[in-house]
Design a protein around this motif. Structure first.
Motif, PDB file in Angstrom:
ATOM      1  N   HIS A  83      -5.566  13.130  13.497  1.00 26.73           N
ATOM      2  CA  HIS A  83      -4.863  13.167  12.218  1.00 26.73           C
ATOM      3  C   HIS A  83      -4.548  11.738  11.785  1.00 26.73           C
ATOM      4  O   HIS A  83      -4.261  10.876  12.624  1.00 26.73           O
ATOM      5  N   PRO A  84      -4.603  11.441  10.464  1.00 27.24           N
ATOM      6  CA  PRO A  84      -4.324  10.076  10.001  1.00 27.24           C
ATOM      7  C   PRO A  84      -2.977   9.528  10.465  1.00 27.24           C
ATOM      8  O   PRO A  84      -2.851   8.339  10.712  1.00 27.24           O
ATOM      9  N   PHE A  85      -1.976  10.390  10.609  1.00 26.63           N
ATOM     10  CA  PHE A  85      -0.677   9.915  11.085  1.00 26.63           C
ATOM     11  C   PHE A  85      -0.771   9.416  12.524  1.00 26.63           C
ATOM     12  O   PHE A  85       0.106   8.716  12.998  1.00 26.63           O
ATOM     13  N   GLU A  86      -1.822   9.823  13.230  1.00 25.76           N
ATOM     14  CA  GLU A  86      -1.962   9.492  14.644  1.00 25.76           C
ATOM     15  C   GLU A  86      -3.113   8.534  14.913  1.00 25.76           C
ATOM     16  O   GLU A  86      -3.474   8.303  16.062  1.00 25.76           O
ATOM     17  N   ALA A  87      -3.694   7.952  13.855  1.00 22.82           N
ATOM     18  CA  ALA A  87      -4.765   6.960  14.016  1.00 22.82           C
ATOM     19  C   ALA A  87      -4.145   5.639  14.465  1.00 22.82           C
ATOM     20  O   ALA A  87      -2.964   5.377  14.235  1.00 22.82           O
ATOM     21  N   HIS A  88      -4.946   4.808  15.085  1.00 17.88           N
ATOM     22  CA  HIS A  88      -4.449   3.517  15.573  1.00 17.88           C
ATOM     23  C   HIS A  88      -4.080   2.604  14.410  1.00 17.88           C
ATOM     24  O   HIS A  88      -4.659   2.674  13.330  1.00 17.88           O
ATOM     25  N   GLY A  89      -3.126   1.716  14.652  1.00 14.00           N
ATOM     26  CA  GLY A  89      -2.677   0.777  13.629  1.00 14.00           C
ATOM     27  C   GLY A  89      -3.688  -0.332  13.374  1.00 14.00           C
ATOM     28  O   GLY A  89      -4.414  -0.747  14.274  1.00 14.00           O
ATOM     29  N   PHE A  90      -3.730  -0.796  12.120  1.00 12.13           N
ATOM     30  CA  PHE A  90      -4.619  -1.886  11.724  1.00 12.13           C
ATOM     31  C   PHE A  90      -3.834  -2.790  10.791  1.00 12.13           C
ATOM     32  O   PHE A  90      -3.506  -2.415   9.670  1.00 12.13           O
ATOM     33  N   LEU A  91      -3.493  -3.969  11.258  1.00  8.68           N
ATOM     34  CA  LEU A  91      -2.628  -4.892  10.541  1.00  8.68           C
ATOM     35  C   LEU A  91      -3.448  -5.891   9.726  1.00  8.68           C
ATOM     36  O   LEU A  91      -4.415  -6.448  10.225  1.00  8.68           O
ATOM     37  N   LYS A  92      -3.051  -6.065   8.458  1.00  6.43           N
ATOM     38  CA  LYS A  92      -3.718  -7.021   7.568  1.00  6.43           C
ATOM     39  C   LYS A  92      -2.702  -8.054   7.101  1.00  6.43           C
ATOM     40  O   LYS A  92      -1.558  -7.725   6.850  1.00  6.43           O
ATOM     41  N   ALA A  93      -3.168  -9.312   6.982  1.00  6.11           N
ATOM     42  CA  ALA A  93      -2.355 -10.396   6.436  1.00  6.11           C
ATOM     43  C   ALA A  93      -3.166 -11.031   5.313  1.00  6.11           C
ATOM     44  O   ALA A  93      -4.262 -11.536   5.531  1.00  6.11           O
ATOM     45  N   ILE A  94      -2.645 -10.959   4.099  1.00  5.60           N
ATOM     46  CA  ILE A  94      -3.330 -11.540   2.937  1.00  5.60           C
ATOM     47  C   ILE A  94      -2.520 -12.758   2.510  1.00  5.60           C
ATOM     48  O   ILE A  94      -1.338 -12.642   2.190  1.00  5.60           O
ATOM     49  N   THR A  95      -3.157 -13.924   2.546  1.00  6.92           N
ATOM     50  CA  THR A  95      -2.470 -15.184   2.259  1.00  6.92           C
ATOM     51  C   THR A  95      -2.911 -15.731   0.909  1.00  6.92           C
ATOM     52  O   THR A  95      -4.109 -15.903   0.666  1.00  6.92           O
ATOM     53  N   PHE A  96      -1.924 -15.988   0.054  1.00  3.38           N
ATOM     54  CA  PHE A  96      -2.156 -16.557  -1.278  1.00  3.38           C
ATOM     55  C   PHE A  96      -1.834 -18.045  -1.217  1.00  3.38           C
ATOM     56  O   PHE A  96      -0.707 -18.421  -0.910  1.00  3.38           O
ATOM     57  N   ASN A  97      -2.832 -18.885  -1.499  1.00  2.00           N
ATOM     58  CA  ASN A  97      -2.656 -20.332  -1.438  1.00  2.00           C
ATOM     59  C   ASN A  97      -2.977 -20.925  -2.804  1.00  2.00           C
ATOM     60  O   ASN A  97      -4.134 -21.275  -3.092  1.00  2.00           O
ATOM     61  N   PRO A  98      -1.989 -21.040  -3.703  1.00  2.00           N
ATOM     62  CA  PRO A  98      -2.256 -21.540  -5.051  1.00  2.00           C
ATOM     63  C   PRO A  98      -2.659 -23.017  -5.071  1.00  2.00           C
ATOM     64  O   PRO A  98      -3.370 -23.455  -5.973  1.00  2.00           O
ATOM     65  N   THR A  99      -2.254 -23.800  -4.071  1.00  2.00           N
ATOM     66  CA  THR A  99      -2.631 -25.214  -4.013  1.00  2.00           C
ATOM     67  C   THR A  99      -4.144 -25.371  -3.909  1.00  2.00           C
ATOM     68  O   THR A  99      -4.745 -26.203  -4.592  1.00  2.00           O
ATOM     69  N   GLU A 100      -4.763 -24.534  -3.058  1.00  2.00           N
ATOM     70  CA  GLU A 100      -6.215 -24.576  -2.893  1.00  2.00           C
ATOM     71  C   GLU A 100      -6.919 -23.569  -3.804  1.00  2.00           C
ATOM     72  O   GLU A 100      -8.140 -23.549  -3.869  1.00  2.00           O
ATOM     73  N   GLY A 101      -6.152 -22.699  -4.446  1.00  2.00           N
ATOM     74  CA  GLY A 101      -6.733 -21.676  -5.311  1.00  2.00           C
ATOM     75  C   GLY A 101      -7.487 -20.606  -4.541  1.00  2.00           C
ATOM     76  O   GLY A 101      -8.482 -20.064  -5.021  1.00  2.00           O
TER      77      GLY A 101
END
Length: 172
Positions: A83-101
């Motif tokens: 079941h989706p509630f029991e699927a393994h975790g998958f962590l995402k990190a989205i980094t916004f860097n306006p200096t480099e665009g």
């Protein structure tokens, strides 16, 4: 990992592979379409990524990292679904860097004891409230015993992510 330092959040990057959805006739009902869509979503296998640049430009004034945790995949190599509630975790990190665009992404599985054991054996070993480790319809004594005797706590850490000091904590 259930927790780690923000600076050590890395993995190897490859494209996302999707499972094959079965196709039905053009006169298929909406229920058949829903089943096909669910099968495709449930069988999607996310790939870990490290500093992958996304084809995006951060909006003006938006800088920093957005963390999100969610389910990885509901399938195992033997085509067993959880079941989706029991699927393994998958962590995402989205980094916004306006200096480099640039906008970049890191993604990795949450390494819990349950994931380590199930990855090693290639099948569900822990049943949850909504999932079984063996086929409930088979009628085989071995499947019934496997379900009855398997641990009942999945502890998948697939719900949320919190920052605690310099660590990220994934929770279920």
């Amino acid at each position: 990992w259930a927790a780690g330092t923000a600076s050590s959040f890395s993995s190897t990057g490859t494209p996302i592979r999707h499972g094959t959805a079965t196709t039905g006739s053009s006169s298929s009902s909406s229920e058949d379409k829903a089943a096909r869509v669910w099968r495709e979503v449930a069988s999607a296998i996310p790939s870990e990524r490290t500093n992958e640049l996304l084809d995006a430009t951060p909006p003006p004034g938006l800088a920093g990292t957005y963390y999100v945790n969610g389910l990885a995949s509901c399938t195992f190599p033997n085509d067993r679904l959880v079941h989706p509630f029991e699927a393994h975790g998958f962590l995402k990190a989205i980094t916004f860097n306006p200096t480099e665009g640039t906008v970049s992404m890191n993604a990795r599985y949450v390494e819990t004891p349950v994931r380590k054991w199930e990855e090693r054996f290639g099948r569900p070993l822990f049943r949850g409230a909504m999932s079984a480790v063996a086929d409930m319809k088979s009628g085989k004594l071995s499947d019934r015993l496997a379900n009855a005797l398997s641990p009942t706590t999945r502890e998948t850490a697939n719900l949320a992510v919190r920052k605690w000091g310099d660590r990220l904590i994934a929770t279920a």
